[in-house]
Design an enzyme around this catalytic site. Sequence first.
Site: not given
Length: 148
Positions: A54, A56, A84, A87
């Site tokens: 991801h 992040e 999410c 994260c």
Amino acid sequence: MNPEFYMKKALAMARKAYVAGEVPVGAVVVSSDGGKIISSAFNVVEKSRSVLGHAEIQAIKKAEKKIGGWRLNDCDMFVTLEPCPMCAGAIINSRINNLYYGASDDKACSKSIFESGGYNHTVNLFPGVLREECLSLIKTFFAERRKF
């Protein structure tokens, strides 16, 4: 600090993800005091074959490496999509001060994680920065995917 300026940088990263066939999410970590960009990243879940790809998480890892530690308490993050839960936990635990995000993600519901309290750190939330641009990119990506 101009949030739109940094969100445009995150959007540029999201567009790179889009071109690479990844869900178009981009993230930028910025120093809270001077506004210097410390790191930027985009989703690489498919390329890395890892859920940890991801944007992040990638931006946090790059920022940690650059500053030489895991505490990002003098940093802010700009991300094109509401993080999410995974994260959100990484953002809280890395002690990022402020989180600016573009589009909300009703499926992620991570806002409640940030607002629940009980953690050793509180992240200030600033949703809706360039919301329409961020949302448009995500919607276009998934609309194209559904055609196949």
